[in-house]
Scaffold this motif. Structure first.
Motif, mmCIF file in Angstrom:
data_model
loop_
_atom_site.group_PDB
_atom_site.id
_atom_site.type_symbol
_atom_site.label_atom_id
_atom_site.label_comp_id
_atom_site.label_asym_id
_atom_site.label_seq_id
_atom_site.Cartn_x
_atom_site.Cartn_y
_atom_site.Cartn_z
ATOM 1 N N ASP A 1 0.826 -1.304 -0.124
ATOM 2 C CA ASP A 1 -0.113 0.068 0.105
ATOM 3 C C ASP A 1 0.889 1.119 0.038
ATOM 4 O O ASP A 1 0.559 2.213 -0.745
ATOM 5 C CB ASP A 1 -0.926 -0.100 1.393
ATOM 6 N N ASP A 2 1.963 1.123 0.707
ATOM 7 C CA ASP A 2 2.897 2.131 0.780
ATOM 8 C C ASP A 2 3.674 2.573 -0.567
ATOM 9 O O ASP A 2 3.855 3.654 -1.212
ATOM 10 C CB ASP A 2 4.012 2.334 1.891
ATOM 11 N N CYS A 3 3.894 1.337 -1.096
ATOM 12 C CA CYS A 3 4.560 1.565 -2.584
ATOM 13 C C CYS A 3 3.521 2.047 -3.576
ATOM 14 O O CYS A 3 3.919 2.964 -4.394
ATOM 15 C CB CYS A 3 4.776 0.065 -2.992
ATOM 16 N N ILE A 4 2.286 1.717 -3.774
ATOM 17 C CA ILE A 4 1.361 2.067 -4.617
ATOM 18 C C ILE A 4 1.124 3.791 -4.312
ATOM 19 O O ILE A 4 1.224 4.545 -5.134
ATOM 20 C CB ILE A 4 0.171 1.374 -4.659
ATOM 21 N N GLU A 5 0.999 4.033 -2.954
ATOM 22 C CA GLU A 5 0.460 5.477 -2.749
ATOM 23 C C GLU A 5 1.691 6.439 -3.053
ATOM 24 O O GLU A 5 1.684 7.248 -3.721
ATOM 25 C CB GLU A 5 0.659 5.594 -1.106
ATOM 26 N N GLY A 6 3.259 5.950 -2.730
ATOM 27 C CA GLY A 6 4.359 6.559 -3.226
ATOM 28 C C GLY A 6 4.284 6.667 -4.546
ATOM 29 O O GLY A 6 4.738 7.631 -5.146
ATOM 30 N N THR A 7 4.472 5.546 -5.377
ATOM 31 C CA THR A 7 4.405 5.640 -6.816
ATOM 32 C C THR A 7 3.310 6.772 -7.295
ATOM 33 O O THR A 7 3.729 7.487 -8.320
ATOM 34 C CB THR A 7 4.078 4.325 -7.386
ATOM 35 N N LEU A 8 2.097 6.547 -6.865
ATOM 36 C CA LEU A 8 1.141 7.437 -7.446
ATOM 37 C C LEU A 8 1.566 9.012 -7.125
ATOM 38 O O LEU A 8 1.015 9.789 -8.022
ATOM 39 C CB LEU A 8 -0.363 7.063 -6.891
ATOM 40 N N LYS A 9 2.029 9.168 -6.090
ATOM 41 C CA LYS A 9 2.220 10.628 -5.485
ATOM 42 C C LYS A 9 3.362 11.129 -6.563
ATOM 43 O O LYS A 9 3.259 12.316 -7.065
ATOM 44 C CB LYS A 9 2.648 10.506 -3.906
ATOM 45 N N VAL A 10 4.456 10.017 -6.803
ATOM 46 C CA VAL A 10 5.359 10.630 -7.914
ATOM 47 C C VAL A 10 4.593 10.834 -9.149
ATOM 48 O O VAL A 10 5.408 12.074 -9.788
ATOM 49 C CB VAL A 10 6.481 9.587 -7.997
ATOM 50 N N PHE A 11 3.901 10.127 -9.692
ATOM 51 C CA PHE A 11 3.352 10.191 -10.975
ATOM 52 C C PHE A 11 2.376 11.591 -11.197
ATOM 53 O O PHE A 11 2.542 12.090 -12.061
ATOM 54 C CB PHE A 11 2.362 8.943 -11.382
ATOM 55 N N ASN A 12 1.824 11.882 -9.964
ATOM 56 C CA ASN A 12 1.161 13.033 -9.955
ATOM 57 C C ASN A 12 1.674 14.414 -9.577
ATOM 58 O O ASN A 12 0.910 15.299 -9.632
ATOM 59 C CB ASN A 12 -0.178 12.780 -9.078
ATOM 60 N N SER A 13 2.874 14.341 -9.492
ATOM 61 C CA SER A 13 3.642 15.498 -8.918
ATOM 62 C C SER A 13 4.036 16.363 -10.312
ATOM 63 O O SER A 13 3.873 15.742 -11.332
ATOM 64 C CB SER A 13 5.121 15.192 -8.044
ATOM 65 N N ASP A 14 4.550 17.290 -9.989
ATOM 66 C CA ASP A 14 5.037 18.277 -11.104
ATOM 67 C C ASP A 14 6.562 18.109 -11.438
ATOM 68 O O ASP A 14 7.089 18.840 -12.095
ATOM 69 C CB ASP A 14 4.601 19.821 -10.815
ATOM 70 N N TYR A 15 7.212 17.222 -10.877
ATOM 71 C CA TYR A 15 8.432 16.964 -10.721
ATOM 72 C C TYR A 15 8.943 16.157 -11.971
ATOM 73 O O TYR A 15 8.095 15.259 -12.068
ATOM 74 C CB TYR A 15 9.345 16.501 -9.371
ATOM 75 N N SER A 16 10.119 16.247 -12.518
ATOM 76 C CA SER A 16 10.527 15.300 -13.571
ATOM 77 C C SER A 16 11.944 14.647 -13.205
ATOM 78 O O SER A 16 12.801 14.254 -13.878
ATOM 79 C CB SER A 16 10.885 15.934 -14.945
ATOM 80 N N ASP A 17 12.054 14.819 -11.874
ATOM 81 C CA ASP A 17 13.381 14.096 -11.150
ATOM 82 C C ASP A 17 12.990 12.317 -10.958
ATOM 83 O O ASP A 17 11.786 11.936 -11.056
ATOM 84 C CB ASP A 17 13.605 14.569 -9.812
ATOM 85 N N ASP B 1 -6.370 3.283 -1.904
ATOM 86 C CA ASP B 1 -6.381 4.110 -2.984
ATOM 87 C C ASP B 1 -7.209 3.079 -3.816
ATOM 88 O O ASP B 1 -6.615 2.357 -4.579
ATOM 89 C CB ASP B 1 -5.188 4.605 -3.758
ATOM 90 N N PRO B 2 -8.724 3.136 -3.915
ATOM 91 C CA PRO B 2 -9.420 2.302 -4.769
ATOM 92 C C PRO B 2 -9.015 2.030 -6.186
ATOM 93 O O PRO B 2 -9.273 1.259 -6.936
ATOM 94 C CB PRO B 2 -10.922 2.520 -4.555
ATOM 95 N N ASP B 3 -8.334 3.308 -6.753
ATOM 96 C CA ASP B 3 -8.039 3.279 -8.218
ATOM 97 C C ASP B 3 -6.710 2.433 -8.396
ATOM 98 O O ASP B 3 -6.225 2.525 -9.682
ATOM 99 C CB ASP B 3 -7.889 4.876 -8.763
#
Length: 188
Positions: free
Chosen positions: A33-49, A147-149
């Motif tokens: 669950d932490d992995c999915i949440e972290g990955t989604l947060k990275v995808f939805n951020s405005d950073y390209s790092d 995150d149900p999605d």
């Protein structure tokens, strides 16, 4: 794998398990669950790092066995297999960059994640659904309760393997995964 080994040892009243290496190699484990949440947060951020999505909670394999023994309310003798692959001596994640840029960190501790994992594996073993066929073949889609999605699908007929460590690099500007690396029990 260690949860399953301890469960089977307890059921068969053998009270011993095999451990690859000397058990002093260290790893960090993160609950899905932490992995999915972290990955989604990275995808939805405005950073390209490139971000590390991982846990900073480092543990030796011997400590991990002790945690699982505590959860299982049992003690096992560890039979060290020094001729088996053990991977690198130590590995963990440094989350300072991801924490400073997008304010993400793990929420589920290793012990809490192990309790959930142990309980799930025990129910699979007790239900008989942990047969050879169901261990290697699946049509399942696994959904995150956070995150149900968020979901991970396993393709039918494809072998699944439990990995010790996985890394993923994400190009957030283009919203693509650029690199995935996983160390498995017997290969990379």
């Amino acid at each position: 794998a260690l949860c399953r080994k301890i469960i089977k040892s307890k059921i068969k009243n053998e009270n011993s398990i095999e451990v690859w290496g000397d058990g002093e190699q260290t790893r960090s484990f993160m609950y899905i669950d932490d992995c999915i949440e972290g990955t989604l947060k990275v995808f939805n951020s405005d950073y390209s790092d490139v971000f590390n999505v991982g846990s900073e909670e480092q543990v030796s394999i011997n400590q991990l066995v002790e945690y699982i023994e505590e959860i299982a309310n049992t003690k096992v003798k560890k039979e060290y297999l020094l001729d088996k692959p053990k991977g690198v001596r130590g590995r963990t994640s440094d989350n300072s960059f991801i924490r400073s840029k997008i304010n993400w960190d793990t929420k589920i501790s290793l012990k809490e994640g192990l309790k959930k994992t142990y309980s799930w594996i025990l129910s699979e073993v007790n239900s008989g659904s942990n047969s050879k066929k169901s261990r290697y073949l699946s049509n399942d889609t696994h959904y995150s309760p956070v995150d149900p999605d968020a979901k991970v699908s396993v393709k039918p007929g494809k072998a699944r393997q439990l990995n010790y460590h996985a890394q993923m690099a994400v190009d957030t500007k283009r919203h693509v995964i650029t690199h995935v690396h996983a160390d498995f029990a017997n290969k990379k």
